[in-house]
Write an enzyme that holds these catalytic residues in place. Structure first.
Site, PDB file in Angstrom:
ATOM      1  CB  THR A 177      -0.964   0.026   1.193  1.00 41.13           C
ATOM      2  OG1 THR A 177      -0.201  -0.110   2.402  1.00 41.13           O
ATOM      3  CG2 THR A 177      -1.961  -1.099   1.117  1.00 41.13           C
ATOM      4  N   GLY A 225      -4.962   2.706   6.322  1.00 41.05           N
ATOM      5  CA  GLY A 225      -4.668   1.319   5.941  1.00 41.05           C
ATOM      6  C   GLY A 225      -5.932   0.469   6.001  1.00 41.05           C
ATOM      7  CG  ASP A 226      -7.568  -0.038   9.705  1.00 40.75           C
ATOM      8  OD1 ASP A 226      -6.762  -0.964   9.547  1.00 40.75           O
ATOM      9  OD2 ASP A 226      -7.595   0.675  10.721  1.00 40.75           O
TER      10      ASP A 226
HETATM   11  P1  ADP Z   1      -1.247   3.329   7.179  1.00 45.44           P
HETATM   12  O1  ADP Z   1      -0.748   4.736   7.207  1.00 45.44           O
HETATM   13  O2  ADP Z   1      -2.645   3.238   7.658  1.00 45.44           O
HETATM   14  O3  ADP Z   1      -0.326   2.358   7.757  1.00 45.44           O
HETATM   15  P2  ADP Z   1      -0.364   3.211   4.492  1.00 45.44           P
HETATM   16  O4  ADP Z   1       0.711   4.154   4.871  1.00 45.44           O
HETATM   17  O5  ADP Z   1       0.019   1.915   3.885  1.00 45.44           O
HETATM   18  O6  ADP Z   1      -1.332   2.885   5.684  1.00 45.44           O
HETATM   19  O7  ADP Z   1      -1.368   4.000   3.563  1.00 45.44           O
HETATM   20  C1  ADP Z   1      -2.479   3.392   2.996  1.00 45.44           C
HETATM   21  C2  ADP Z   1      -2.983   4.265   1.883  1.00 45.44           C
HETATM   22  O8  ADP Z   1      -3.473   5.485   2.440  1.00 45.44           O
HETATM   23  C3  ADP Z   1      -1.913   4.692   0.890  1.00 45.44           C
HETATM   24  O9  ADP Z   1      -1.812   3.771  -0.168  1.00 45.44           O
HETATM   25  C4  ADP Z   1      -2.471   6.024   0.407  1.00 45.44           C
HETATM   26  O10 ADP Z   1      -3.450   5.780  -0.577  1.00 45.44           O
HETATM   27  C5  ADP Z   1      -3.164   6.584   1.629  1.00 45.44           C
HETATM   28  N1  ADP Z   1      -2.315   7.499   2.417  1.00 45.44           N
HETATM   29  C6  ADP Z   1      -1.932   7.336   3.703  1.00 45.44           C
HETATM   30  N2  ADP Z   1      -1.207   8.379   4.125  1.00 45.44           N
HETATM   31  C7  ADP Z   1      -1.135   9.238   3.085  1.00 45.44           C
HETATM   32  C8  ADP Z   1      -0.519  10.530   2.891  1.00 45.44           C
HETATM   33  N3  ADP Z   1       0.160  11.153   3.858  1.00 45.44           N
HETATM   34  N4  ADP Z   1      -0.652  11.123   1.684  1.00 45.44           N
HETATM   35  C9  ADP Z   1      -1.335  10.519   0.700  1.00 45.44           C
HETATM   36  N5  ADP Z   1      -1.906   9.325   0.808  1.00 45.44           N
HETATM   37  C10 ADP Z   1      -1.837   8.676   1.989  1.00 45.44           C
HETATM   38  N1  PLP Z   2      -6.875   0.219  15.480  1.00 47.64           N
HETATM   39  C1  PLP Z   2      -6.575   1.093  16.482  1.00 47.64           C
HETATM   40  C2  PLP Z   2      -7.263   0.979  17.796  1.00 47.64           C
HETATM   41  C3  PLP Z   2      -5.610   2.081  16.257  1.00 47.64           C
HETATM   42  O1  PLP Z   2      -5.289   2.922  17.269  1.00 47.64           O
HETATM   43  C4  PLP Z   2      -4.971   2.156  14.984  1.00 47.64           C
HETATM   44  C5  PLP Z   2      -3.947   3.160  14.763  1.00 47.64           C
HETATM   45  O2  PLP Z   2      -3.542   3.897  15.651  1.00 47.64           O
HETATM   46  C6  PLP Z   2      -5.315   1.244  13.977  1.00 47.64           C
HETATM   47  C7  PLP Z   2      -6.280   0.281  14.280  1.00 47.64           C
HETATM   48  C8  PLP Z   2      -4.661   1.186  12.630  1.00 47.64           C
HETATM   49  O3  PLP Z   2      -4.860   2.239  11.786  1.00 47.64           O
HETATM   50  P1  PLP Z   2      -4.174   2.300  10.308  1.00 47.64           P
HETATM   51  O4  PLP Z   2      -5.256   1.992   9.319  1.00 47.64           O
HETATM   52  O5  PLP Z   2      -3.674   3.701  10.193  1.00 47.64           O
HETATM   53  O6  PLP Z   2      -3.090   1.272  10.224  1.00 47.64           O
END
Ligand code: ADP
Ligand code: PLP
Length: 303
Positions: A177, A225-226
């Site tokens: 992702t 991410g979710d």
């Molecule tokens: P998480 O931050 O929840 O761990 P990721 O970093 O893998 O998940 O991001 C998941 C998706 O969310 C990315 O593919 C993008 O589409 C979007 N995304 C997350 N953060 C950003 C950001 N700062 N700028 C643009 N897109 C973002």
């Molecule tokens: N579930 C809980 C309770 C959280 O606090 C978080 C992130 O802090 C997540 C899930 C995961 O979120 P993400 O989609 O950004 O990975």
């Protein structure tokens, strides 16, 4: 035809992570969603304070038993996210095994995130070997990369190798992702990749690999991410043999939600101030129309 998802993820009272991030978009896109809350917290763990309860493996089993006794344990998809510990994961695997027996075409969508006793949700299994995840991977159809292969991705070739390695462990669809790979469009973009195994009519396998440059927004979002995992479930259901379209729709929705969120957060924070975690909660309800019918703003390149 009705399509039912069992989603085992976090619940928060305030804001959008886990089930709060996945349920609304899935419902908007027509899915029935049965949710089990693996934790119930006041808010995500990026705030100054958070309180709440964690569901134990035994408690998860009790809930599943209830569903089973009523003979309503029939699902088309199972979606799992953050898992607190191995014992919870083992119970999840047992449930998946049973559900797959009941419906061999059940698709398991796994976003493998592991925290430490419910405290550090964002601590992905950097150091743990992927052995931890292997029992799950065997049953997994769609997986997202969370550094779980224990390999660092420095080049596109590394990314391809990681995706092929994950395919060998089970999943037909793999999505990285976000990576640290440099984008050809400049440092204002982040690179995501995907790979889907395809069975050819002659029985042999091939795959489609794609790459996307996603415009970066200078803020840390939580729950993205979710949301990404839920959207991929929905769009691969709509486009089962077209990873390019599924990814383009997913990433385009992400872009619209994130744009709306940062605009609102900056407005709330006022000039020159960084928005707080509360101000940066995803603008989910406000994005209903984009979720249903996203204008495509990111194009995937077939590798
Ligand atoms: P998480 O931050 O929840 O761990 P990721 O970093 O893998 O998940 O991001 C998941 C998706 O969310 C990315 O593919 C993008 O589409 C979007 N995304 C997350 N953060 C950003 C950001 N700062 N700028 C643009 N897109 C973002
Ligand atoms: N579930 C809980 C309770 C959280 O606090 C978080 C992130 O802090 C997540 C899930 C995961 O979120 P993400 O989609 O950004 O990975």
């Amino acid at each position: 035809m009705e399509c039912r998802v069992l989603s085992i993820q976090s619940h928060v009272v305030r804001g959008y992570v886990g089930n709060k991030s996945a349920t609304f978009p899935l419902q908007v896109l027509g899915f029935e969603v049965d949710s089990i809350n693996s934790v119930q917290f006041s808010n995500h763990t990026g705030y100054g304070h958070w309180k709440g309860q964690v569901l134990t493996a035994e408690e998860l089993n009790v809930l599943y038993e209830g569903i089973k006794l009523n003979n309503v344990n029939h699902y088309d998809y199972i979606l799992t996210g953050y898992s607190r510990d191995i014992s919870f994961l083992v119970t999840v695997v047992d449930i998946i095994k049973e559900l797959k027996k009941a419906n061999p075409s059940l698709v398991y969508v796994c976003d493998p995130v592991m925290g430490d006793q419910g405290a550090m949700v964002s601590s992905y299994p950097h150091t743990s070997s992927y052995a931890k995840w292997q029992p799950l991977l065997l049953f997994c159809d769609i997986i997202f990369h969370r550094l779980l292969t224990g390999r660092k991705i420095n080049t596109e070739e590394d990314a391809i190798e990681v995706m092929d390695l994950l395919h060998k462990m089970g999943p037909e669809t793999v999505v990285l992702t976000s990576t640290d790979l440099p984008s050809k469009q400049g440092d204002q973009f982040l690179v995501a990749l995907g790979s889907q195994k395809i069975k050819k009519p002659d029985g042999t396998n091939t795959d489609q690999k794609i790459c996307m440059d996603i415009p970066k927004v200078d803020a840390v979002f939580v729950g993205t991410g979710d949301l990404f995992a839920a959207l991929m479930l929905a769009w691969t259901h709509q486009h089962p043999k077209d990873l390019k379209t599924a990814c383009e729709k997913t990433v385009s929705v992400m872009h619209h939600v994130i744009k709306r969120t940062i605009t609102y957060a900056n407005e709330m924070a006022g000039p020159g101030k960084r928005p707080t975690p509360a101000q940066l909660e995803l603008r989910m309800v406000q994005s209903k129309a984009d979720i249903e019918n996203p204008a495509i703003v990111v194009e995937a390149k077939v590798l």
